[in-house]
Design a protein around this motif. Structure first.
Motif, PDB file in Angstrom:
ATOM      1  N   TYR A 191       3.357  11.248  -4.804  1.00 26.89           N
ATOM      2  CA  TYR A 191       2.104  11.847  -4.323  1.00 26.89           C
ATOM      3  C   TYR A 191       1.421  12.629  -5.454  1.00 26.89           C
ATOM      4  CZ  TYR A 191      -1.229  13.824  -1.035  1.00 26.89           C
ATOM      5  OH  TYR A 191      -2.397  14.155  -0.373  1.00 26.89           O
ATOM      6  N   ARG A 192       2.232  13.335  -6.248  1.00 29.70           N
ATOM      7  CA  ARG A 192       1.657  14.086  -7.379  1.00 29.70           C
ATOM      8  C   ARG A 192       1.047  13.153  -8.410  1.00 29.70           C
ATOM      9  NH1 ARG A 192       6.725  18.315  -7.805  1.00 29.70           N
ATOM     10  NH2 ARG A 192       5.928  19.877  -6.345  1.00 29.70           N
ATOM     11  N   LEU A 193       1.717  12.023  -8.665  1.00 27.75           N
ATOM     12  CA  LEU A 193       1.160  11.035  -9.603  1.00 27.75           C
ATOM     13  C   LEU A 193      -0.160  10.474  -9.081  1.00 27.75           C
ATOM     14  CD1 LEU A 193       4.344   9.014 -10.664  1.00 27.75           C
ATOM     15  CD2 LEU A 193       2.887  10.379 -12.162  1.00 27.75           C
ATOM     16  N   MET A 194      -0.211  10.254  -7.767  1.00 26.68           N
ATOM     17  CA  MET A 194      -1.430   9.755  -7.140  1.00 26.68           C
ATOM     18  C   MET A 194      -2.586  10.723  -7.377  1.00 26.68           C
ATOM     19  SD  MET A 194      -2.041   8.709  -3.136  1.00 26.68           S
ATOM     20  CE  MET A 194      -1.998  10.387  -2.519  1.00 26.68           C
ATOM     21  N   GLN A 195      -2.296  12.018  -7.236  1.00 24.97           N
ATOM     22  CA  GLN A 195      -3.336  13.032  -7.473  1.00 24.97           C
ATOM     23  C   GLN A 195      -3.807  13.011  -8.926  1.00 24.97           C
ATOM     24  OE1 GLN A 195      -0.942  16.380  -5.714  1.00 24.97           O
ATOM     25  NE2 GLN A 195      -2.916  16.935  -4.836  1.00 24.97           N
ATOM     26  N   LYS A 196      -2.841  12.872  -9.854  1.00 25.94           N
ATOM     27  CA  LYS A 196      -3.187  12.863 -11.281  1.00 25.94           C
ATOM     28  C   LYS A 196      -4.089  11.698 -11.639  1.00 25.94           C
ATOM     29  CE  LYS A 196       0.832  15.322 -13.137  1.00 25.94           C
ATOM     30  NZ  LYS A 196       2.060  15.216 -13.973  1.00 25.94           N
ATOM     31  N   GLU A 197      -3.898  10.568 -10.933  1.00 29.53           N
ATOM     32  CA  GLU A 197      -4.728   9.390 -11.204  1.00 29.53           C
ATOM     33  C   GLU A 197      -6.046   9.427 -10.441  1.00 29.53           C
ATOM     34  OE1 GLU A 197      -3.034   5.562 -11.276  1.00 29.53           O
ATOM     35  OE2 GLU A 197      -1.283   6.161 -12.446  1.00 29.53           O
ATOM     36  N   GLY A 198      -6.302  10.535  -9.750  1.00 28.98           N
ATOM     37  CA  GLY A 198      -7.586  10.724  -9.080  1.00 28.98           C
ATOM     38  C   GLY A 198      -7.753   9.962  -7.792  1.00 28.98           C
ATOM     39  N   VAL A 199      -6.632   9.520  -7.191  1.00 30.16           N
ATOM     40  CA  VAL A 199      -6.704   8.801  -5.915  1.00 30.16           C
ATOM     41  C   VAL A 199      -6.559   9.810  -4.789  1.00 30.16           C
ATOM     42  CG1 VAL A 199      -5.679   7.005  -4.462  1.00 30.16           C
ATOM     43  CG2 VAL A 199      -5.716   6.731  -6.958  1.00 30.16           C
ATOM     44  N   GLU A 200      -7.521   9.813  -3.881  1.00 28.35           N
ATOM     45  CA  GLU A 200      -7.507  10.755  -2.754  1.00 28.35           C
ATOM     46  C   GLU A 200      -6.606  10.224  -1.641  1.00 28.35           C
ATOM     47  OE1 GLU A 200      -8.742  14.384  -0.973  1.00 28.35           O
ATOM     48  OE2 GLU A 200      -9.099  13.596  -2.989  1.00 28.35           O
ATOM     49  N   GLY A 201      -5.587  11.006  -1.270  1.00 31.82           N
ATOM     50  CA  GLY A 201      -4.658  10.598  -0.221  1.00 31.82           C
ATOM     51  C   GLY A 201      -5.318  10.524   1.144  1.00 31.82           C
ATOM     52  N   ASP A 202      -4.970   9.505   1.920  1.00 27.61           N
ATOM     53  CA  ASP A 202      -5.508   9.396   3.278  1.00 27.61           C
ATOM     54  C   ASP A 202      -4.544  10.039   4.269  1.00 27.61           C
ATOM     55  OD1 ASP A 202      -3.426   7.618   3.428  1.00 27.61           O
ATOM     56  OD2 ASP A 202      -4.650   5.846   3.789  1.00 27.61           O
ATOM     57  N   ARG A 203      -4.828   9.876   5.547  1.00 30.78           N
ATOM     58  CA  ARG A 203      -4.042  10.515   6.599  1.00 30.78           C
ATOM     59  C   ARG A 203      -2.588  10.039   6.586  1.00 30.78           C
ATOM     60  NH1 ARG A 203      -3.129   8.852  11.735  1.00 30.78           N
ATOM     61  NH2 ARG A 203      -2.794  10.398  13.389  1.00 30.78           N
ATOM     62  N   VAL A 204      -2.385   8.738   6.350  1.00 26.56           N
ATOM     63  CA  VAL A 204      -1.018   8.184   6.324  1.00 26.56           C
ATOM     64  C   VAL A 204      -0.228   8.765   5.157  1.00 26.56           C
ATOM     65  CG1 VAL A 204       0.354   6.076   6.198  1.00 26.56           C
ATOM     66  CG2 VAL A 204      -1.833   6.055   7.408  1.00 26.56           C
ATOM     67  N   ALA A 205      -0.884   8.920   4.005  1.00 21.60           N
ATOM     68  CA  ALA A 205      -0.222   9.502   2.840  1.00 21.60           C
ATOM     69  C   ALA A 205       0.162  10.958   3.105  1.00 21.60           C
ATOM     70  CB  ALA A 205      -1.135   9.415   1.618  1.00 21.60           C
ATOM     71  N   VAL A 206      -0.718  11.680   3.757  1.00 21.34           N
ATOM     72  CA  VAL A 206      -0.452  13.084   4.098  1.00 21.34           C
ATOM     73  C   VAL A 206       0.744  13.190   5.039  1.00 21.34           C
ATOM     74  CG1 VAL A 206      -1.364  15.055   5.408  1.00 21.34           C
ATOM     75  CG2 VAL A 206      -2.774  13.957   3.647  1.00 21.34           C
ATOM     76  N   LEU A 207       0.811  12.300   6.026  1.00 28.43           N
ATOM     77  CA  LEU A 207       1.951  12.298   6.948  1.00 28.43           C
ATOM     78  C   LEU A 207       3.256  11.996   6.208  1.00 28.43           C
ATOM     79  CD1 LEU A 207       0.416  10.438  10.029  1.00 28.43           C
ATOM     80  CD2 LEU A 207       1.230  12.788   9.989  1.00 28.43           C
ATOM     81  N   GLY A 208       3.183  11.052   5.260  1.00 25.04           N
ATOM     82  CA  GLY A 208       4.362  10.744   4.451  1.00 25.04           C
ATOM     83  C   GLY A 208       4.797  11.937   3.622  1.00 25.04           C
ATOM     84  N   LEU A 209       3.826  12.666   3.071  1.00 27.29           N
ATOM     85  CA  LEU A 209       4.116  13.863   2.271  1.00 27.29           C
ATOM     86  C   LEU A 209       4.804  14.929   3.109  1.00 27.29           C
ATOM     87  CD1 LEU A 209       3.777  15.433  -0.407  1.00 27.29           C
ATOM     88  CD2 LEU A 209       1.534  16.171   0.432  1.00 27.29           C
ATOM     89  N   VAL A 210       4.291  15.156   4.305  1.00 30.73           N
ATOM     90  CA  VAL A 210       4.878  16.176   5.194  1.00 30.73           C
ATOM     91  C   VAL A 210       6.295  15.769   5.595  1.00 30.73           C
ATOM     92  CG1 VAL A 210       4.666  17.320   7.443  1.00 30.73           C
ATOM     93  CG2 VAL A 210       2.626  16.934   6.052  1.00 30.73           C
ATOM     94  N   GLN A 211       6.490  14.485   5.910  1.00 32.76           N
ATOM     95  CA  GLN A 211       7.823  13.992   6.268  1.00 32.76           C
ATOM     96  C   GLN A 211       8.791  14.167   5.095  1.00 32.76           C
ATOM     97  OE1 GLN A 211       7.968   9.873   7.512  1.00 32.76           O
ATOM     98  NE2 GLN A 211      10.190   9.876   7.690  1.00 32.76           N
ATOM     99  N   ALA A 212       8.292  13.931   3.875  1.00 32.95           N
ATOM    100  CA  ALA A 212       9.125  14.100   2.685  1.00 32.95           C
ATOM    101  C   ALA A 212       9.585  15.542   2.541  1.00 32.95           C
ATOM    102  CB  ALA A 212       8.340  13.671   1.442  1.00 32.95           C
ATOM    103  N   CYS A 213       8.683  16.484   2.795  1.00 34.76           N
ATOM    104  CA  CYS A 213       9.036  17.910   2.715  1.00 34.76           C
ATOM    105  C   CYS A 213      10.085  18.282   3.764  1.00 34.76           C
ATOM    106  CB  CYS A 213       7.792  18.778   2.909  1.00 34.76           C
ATOM    107  SG  CYS A 213       6.612  18.635   1.563  1.00 34.76           S
ATOM    108  N   ALA A 214       9.991  17.664   4.926  1.00 29.84           N
ATOM    109  CA  ALA A 214      10.999  17.890   5.965  1.00 29.84           C
ATOM    110  C   ALA A 214      12.362  17.373   5.514  1.00 29.84           C
ATOM    111  CB  ALA A 214      10.576  17.209   7.267  1.00 29.84           C
ATOM    112  N   ASN A 215      12.371  16.228   4.799  1.00 26.64           N
ATOM    113  CA  ASN A 215      13.628  15.652   4.303  1.00 26.64           C
ATOM    114  C   ASN A 215      14.256  16.513   3.219  1.00 26.64           C
ATOM    115  OD1 ASN A 215      13.273  13.454   5.991  1.00 26.64           O
ATOM    116  ND2 ASN A 215      12.336  12.177   4.431  1.00 26.64           N
ATOM    117  N   VAL A 216      13.412  17.076   2.356  1.00 22.89           N
ATOM    118  CA  VAL A 216      13.919  17.893   1.242  1.00 22.89           C
ATOM    119  C   VAL A 216      14.578  19.166   1.763  1.00 22.89           C
ATOM    120  CG1 VAL A 216      13.209  19.259  -0.761  1.00 22.89           C
ATOM    121  CG2 VAL A 216      12.289  16.964  -0.437  1.00 22.89           C
ATOM    122  N   GLY A 217      14.012  19.734   2.845  1.00 22.04           N
ATOM    123  CA  GLY A 217      14.593  20.936   3.442  1.00 22.04           C
ATOM    124  C   GLY A 217      14.334  22.199   2.656  1.00 22.04           C
ATOM    125  N   SER A 218      13.311  22.188   1.813  1.00 22.76           N
ATOM    126  CA  SER A 218      12.977  23.375   1.017  1.00 22.76           C
ATOM    127  C   SER A 218      11.818  24.121   1.671  1.00 22.76           C
ATOM    128  CB  SER A 218      12.588  22.961  -0.406  1.00 22.76           C
ATOM    129  OG  SER A 218      12.016  24.043  -1.107  1.00 22.76           O
TER     130      SER A 218
END
Length: 588
Positions: A191-218
């Protein structure tokens, strides 16, 4: 008479099979039917109006079928959600030596994703390379999706890295894929690489990001991502994204923020309520889960399967057998009773002390999966019925259900609680040699507990020689408990050092065990050192506690707490029972 544009226009106006058939007849009588373009239009139109048989007849009767005709029939079946037919046609196309193109490969790979046909997908990938389409963006996207669907994220990353043009869909596929595979750190990095390349995340990408944070447990990363969404993607904060944030915060142990997000939601659905209920239960806030269920119903939300399972977990923590039975009746009346729900009820009944009720329910479930069998074996285990757990294991084998690592962890735990050391050794060896299951840290922890409880501390310690990884905290804690109970001070001191090296952080139970071990040895300076570490770290010993349900009302008891209104009466009955048990023991 007709131009290609006119024919295409006529087909676009067709709304039913009858209209397609009229144009078909017109093309036959006018002599225009023999063109490949007419065949592709007819196939697509017949399929579109639901007349698949006629569409396939047109395909079969087309004399010289070019790739356009093949693509028309393949795409038509794909749109009708017939992936097996798509792959069958792809094989037939190869047999006729027709050269596939980008559309052919894209749709065929999509069919492989739908059927999880990874092996076939690999064969198509070889064809893609042979025909020079490996850099085609549509083909690459389909191949990427196939690998992600099959959980092959390393291969997906190779395809992704070689893509010449990566759109938001391909980025989103990678973020979601890593998140769903439990590889949250990599999902966040993508997701961070996507931001660096100037690609705007959509709703599905945001959901994936939130799920990833839940998996990390931080908690820190979770709060950072939440802040980022508020700053950059507030327009995407609908009920689904907000519910995902509730889930993320509960999995990170941040109940305060989970409650804040939940209360700030303008629109809640059943999933939102269920997520917070489950979050409360999984974090040990059982009473909050039960209260939220009541509030949910007051606002006319009907509890679904997820909320019921969450509340059942809360019931098992509080020992609410009466409420569990009420929920059982609710499910039978209002929901479908499946294996997942049945497993949860068996678990709660056994943990509430009603093992016969759990077994009775188990017997009524016609189709039993492995999780259900494992739960019943574990239920016998927590009640110390080791032999019954073995019988259940044999029943499972007779039902042609193959055991897994969880089955043996439950069985070994049951044998440990029952003190069946010899049988524990036997089944551990059978697990390795007959069932070819590699022992995990959990299996070794069960064996350490089994042997140490039985006084075989040296044998338990020697297990470390056969372990492929360093033993974890549960293994050493079980071993130290055995050393404490059986006075094995030499091994106990070595184990204590191992535990301290692992830095048990805020585990007050472990520090309490170490302190008690040193006290039994008479090493009071070490006892004082342990207590100082606890004091400096802010670790407080959690007193023993229990909850008893009487006539539907919960009565909590905490060690050395004398506040219960019936304390004196309870004390008298306990003294009487103690005298009776002592009298029986003297007579034996």
């Amino acid at each position: 008479m007709f131009s290609q544009k006119t024919i295409k226009s006529l087909f676009l106006k067709c709304k039913d099979t009858k209209s397609v058939a009229k144009i078909h007849a017109l093309l036959i009588t006018s002599g225009y039917i023999h063109g490949n373009n007419c065949s592709t239009q007819l196939i697509a139109s017949y399929f579109k109006t639901g007349y698949i048989e006629n569409g396939h007849k047109v395909f079969d009767k087309t004399p010289k079928r070019g790739i356009d005709v093949w693509n028309a029939i393949i795409i038509a079946y794909s749109r009708k959600n017939c992936p097996e037919k798509v792959l069958s046609l792809y094989k037939e196309l190869n047999l006729e030596s027709v050269k596939p193109d980008s559309s052919t490969f894209t749709v065929a790979l999509k069919a492989c994703s739908s059927t999880m046909e990874l092996e076939m997908g690999e064969e198509i990938r070889d064809d893609v390379r042979d025909h020079g389409y490996e850099n085609d963006v549509f083909v690459a996207s389909s191949l990427l999706n196939l690998y992600v669907k099959c959980g092959r994220m390393d291969e997906a990353m190779n395809v992704f890295g070689n893509m010449k043009r990566r759109d938001v869909v391909s980025w989103t596929t990678m973020v979601s894929g890593f998140a769903q595979c439990g590889r949250g750190v990599e999902a966040i990095e993508v997701y961070r690489l996507m931001q660096k390349e100037g690609v705007e995340g959509d709703r599905v990408a945001v959901l994936g990001l939130v799920q990833a944070c839940a998996n990390v447990g931080s908690m820190k990363i979770g709060l950072s991502v939440h802040g980022y969404l508020i700053r950059r993607h507030v327009r995407l904060m609908d009920v689904v994204v907000q519910t995902s944030l509730v889930d993320m915060h509960t999995k990170n142990g941040n109940l305060e923020y989970a409650e804040w997000v939940f209360k700030s939601m303008q629109h809640k659905n059943v999933v939102s309520w269920s997520t917070l209920i489950s979050g409360y239960a999984q974090n040990g806030f059982a009473s909050n889960a039960l209260n939220l269920l009541v509030e949910m119903q007051k606002l006319r939300f009907k509890p679904d399967e997820a909320s019921i399972i969450g509340v059942l977990l809360a019931c098992s923590q509080l020992g609410c057998l009466k409420l569990a039975k009420s929920l059982h009746a609710y499910v039978l009346k209002m929901l479908s009773f499946n294996e997942v729900v049945g497993t949860s009820f068996i678990d709660v009944y056994s943990k509430c002390g009603s093992l016969p009720y759990a077994r009775k329910l188990f017997n009524t479930i016609p189709s039993k999966d492995l999780v259900l069998w494992n739960t019943m074996i574990a239920s016998y285990g927590i009640h110390g019925h080791g032999n019954e757990a073995i019988k259940m294991f044999h029943n499972m084998l007779e039902a042609n259900t193959k055991p897994d690592h969880t089955t043996f962890a439950s069985l070994l735990s049951a044998l440990s609680h029952a003190g069946l050391v010899d049988k524990g050794r036997l089944w551990f060896n059978l697990m390795v040699n007959e069932y070819n299951i590699e022992p995990t840290s959990k299996h070794y922890a069960c064996m350490a507990d089994l042997l140490a409880r039985g006084g075989h501390v040296e044998e338990a310690y020697n297990l470390t020689g056969s372990m492929k990884t360093e033993p974890g905290l549960p293994f050493w804690a079980a071993l130290l408990s055995g050393c404490h109970n059986h006075g094995k001070f030499l091994i106990g001191e070595m184990v204590t050092k191992k535990i301290i090296d692992l830095n048990p952080n805020e585990n007050s139970g472990i520090y309490g065990l170490i302190s008690n071990f040193y006290a039994k040895m008479g090493k009071w300076n070490e006892v004082a050192d342990v207590r100082n570490v606890m004091k400096k770290s802010g670790i407080k010993k959690v007193p023993g506690n229990s909850v008893v349900e009487v006539h539907g009302k919960l009565h909590p008891f905490v060690m050395e707490d004398k506040c219960h209104f019936q304390y004196q009466e309870i004390l008298k009955i306990l003294e009487m029972l103690d005298l009776e048990m002592t009298s029986i023991e003297d007579q034996m």
